[in-house]
Design an enzyme around this catalytic site. Structure first.
Site, PDB file in Angstrom:
ATOM      1  N   CYS A 269       2.299   1.158  -4.865  1.00 34.35           N
ATOM      2  CA  CYS A 269       2.088  -0.149  -4.339  1.00 34.35           C
ATOM      3  C   CYS A 269       1.720  -0.944  -5.535  1.00 34.35           C
ATOM      4  O   CYS A 269       1.750  -2.125  -5.691  1.00 34.35           O
ATOM      5  CB  CYS A 269       0.975  -0.368  -3.529  1.00 34.35           C
ATOM      6  SG  CYS A 269      -0.436   0.676  -3.485  1.00 34.35           S
TER       7      CYS A 269
ATOM      8  N   PHE B  50       0.970  -1.205  -0.029  1.00 33.80           N
ATOM      9  CA  PHE B  50       0.171   0.011  -0.104  1.00 33.80           C
ATOM     10  C   PHE B  50       0.875   1.025  -0.054  1.00 33.80           C
ATOM     11  O   PHE B  50       1.945   1.327   0.405  1.00 33.80           O
ATOM     12  CB  PHE B  50      -1.115  -0.123   1.182  1.00 33.80           C
ATOM     13  CG  PHE B  50      -0.228   0.237   2.693  1.00 33.80           C
ATOM     14  CD1 PHE B  50       0.034   1.428   3.146  1.00 33.80           C
ATOM     15  CD2 PHE B  50       0.074  -1.042   3.177  1.00 33.80           C
ATOM     16  CE1 PHE B  50       0.534   1.362   4.426  1.00 33.80           C
ATOM     17  CE2 PHE B  50       0.764  -0.772   4.428  1.00 33.80           C
ATOM     18  CZ  PHE B  50       0.859   0.478   5.029  1.00 33.80           C
ATOM     19  N   CYS B  51       0.341   2.434  -0.292  1.00 34.07           N
ATOM     20  CA  CYS B  51       0.934   3.408  -0.469  1.00 34.07           C
ATOM     21  C   CYS B  51      -0.215   4.773  -0.323  1.00 34.07           C
ATOM     22  O   CYS B  51      -1.531   4.613  -0.069  1.00 34.07           O
ATOM     23  CB  CYS B  51       1.762   3.843  -1.610  1.00 34.07           C
ATOM     24  SG  CYS B  51       0.726   3.469  -3.184  1.00 34.07           S
ATOM     25  N   THR B  52      -0.122   5.832  -0.879  1.00 37.02           N
ATOM     26  CA  THR B  52      -0.814   6.900  -0.650  1.00 37.02           C
ATOM     27  C   THR B  52      -2.158   7.071  -1.581  1.00 37.02           C
ATOM     28  O   THR B  52      -3.277   6.899  -1.014  1.00 37.02           O
ATOM     29  CB  THR B  52      -0.103   8.227  -0.824  1.00 37.02           C
ATOM     30  OG1 THR B  52       0.955   8.619  -0.209  1.00 37.02           O
ATOM     31  CG2 THR B  52      -0.872   9.666  -0.799  1.00 37.02           C
TER      32      THR B  52
ATOM     33  N   ILE C  42      -4.199   4.280   0.286  1.00 38.58           N
ATOM     34  CA  ILE C  42      -4.845   4.814   1.729  1.00 38.58           C
ATOM     35  C   ILE C  42      -5.760   5.946   1.523  1.00 38.58           C
ATOM     36  O   ILE C  42      -6.901   5.700   2.189  1.00 38.58           O
ATOM     37  CB  ILE C  42      -3.686   5.579   2.578  1.00 38.58           C
ATOM     38  CG1 ILE C  42      -2.337   4.512   2.859  1.00 38.58           C
ATOM     39  CG2 ILE C  42      -4.234   6.002   3.810  1.00 38.58           C
ATOM     40  CD1 ILE C  42      -1.282   5.221   3.384  1.00 38.58           C
TER      41      ILE C  42
END
Length: 262
Positions: A188, A181-183, A210
């Site tokens: 990701c 996961f990432c922003t 996210i």
């Protein structure tokens, strides 16, 4: 909250980049939109902000190009403009990994949506009974602002360190369902492809990152806030900014306003 902030990316083959750059820059400037757009042969990555009408008008214009018709956009709001200027740049990659063989436009790794991920985290395992390992692909200062409960954090200073970190820690991921996961999803997505090529069998990317998780699931299983690359500094699970940028423009973010993650 009168300023609409959008984050979007798409891995898609692009050509004639200087012409595309000029057209996008002119379209944004004409609508008084600020933020950053990165273009590369592998696709587009953007973070932009303006009043709602200007943003939606620009998106309607951009989607006239068939390559961007299905551009998926994450939205949030702020009281004032969080970007100091407009930047439209051509880059070798829209998110730098230094692994040219990783080509998301040729095929994505499997994705898990926010609702399914929350259910997995609620029950403590995926639907096949495997433990779920949340793998944060962001930089250290972003992780320090907030991350998922018990997420794996390899203390990355930049995303180009991710491939070596996978090789160093690959054995610890064996037998688990790994969710990168990432922003907003862009890092990701590349990360999940690399993980699969490195031999990790059960890998998913968090679809929309996210920001999409906050939109659909709120704060469940998440500690803190999500770092963003503008004067808001971070947004909470309601997608509200940490900083009242209408009152103060002071920022201690590690990167300049308008920049995107390395």
């Amino acid at each position: 909250m009168k300023i609409l902030n959008i984050a979007a990316y798409k891995f898609v083959a692009l050509d004639r980049l200087p012409e595309l750059k000029d057209a996008i820059a002119q379209a944004l400037a004409a609508r008084q939109i600020k933020g950053t757009v990165l273009l590369a042969e592998e696709g587009i990555n953007l973070f932009l902000a303006a009043d709602s009408a200007a943003i939606h008008d620009f998106l309607a214009w951009l989607r006239l190009d068939a390559r961007f018709q299905d551009l998926d956009v994450k939205q949030s709001w702020s009281a004032a403009q969080p970007f100091g200027k407009l930047l439209v740049k051509i880059k070798p990659e829209i998110i730098r990994m230094n692994h040219p063989a990783i080509q998301p436009s040729a095929g994505r790794a499997p994705a898990v949506n926010a609702a399914t991920l929350r259910r997995w985290l609620d029950q403590g395992h995926d639907d096949d009974g495997r433990p779920v390992a949340m793998l944060d692909t962001r930089n250290t200062y972003e992780v320090d602002a907030g991350t998922f409960h018990r997420a794996i954090d390899w203390r990355l200073e930049k995303f180009t360190e991710f491939p070596q970190a996978v090789l160093d820690h690959r054995d610890a991921l064996a037998g688990k369902t790994v969710v990168s996961f990432c922003t907003g999803g862009i890092r990701c997505e590349k990360a999940a492809i690399y993980l699969r090529e490195a031999g990790i069998e059960h890998v998913y990317q968090l679809d929309g990152g996210i920001l999409k998780y906050f939109e659909d699931c709120g704060p469940a299983h998440f500690d803190g806030e999500c770092f963003v690359f503008d004067d808001r500094r971070a947004v909470d699970a309601a997608l509200k900014p940490r900083v009242d940028i209408g009152a103060s423009s002071d920022s201690h973010a590690p990167q300049a306003v308008g920049s995107l993650p390395a």
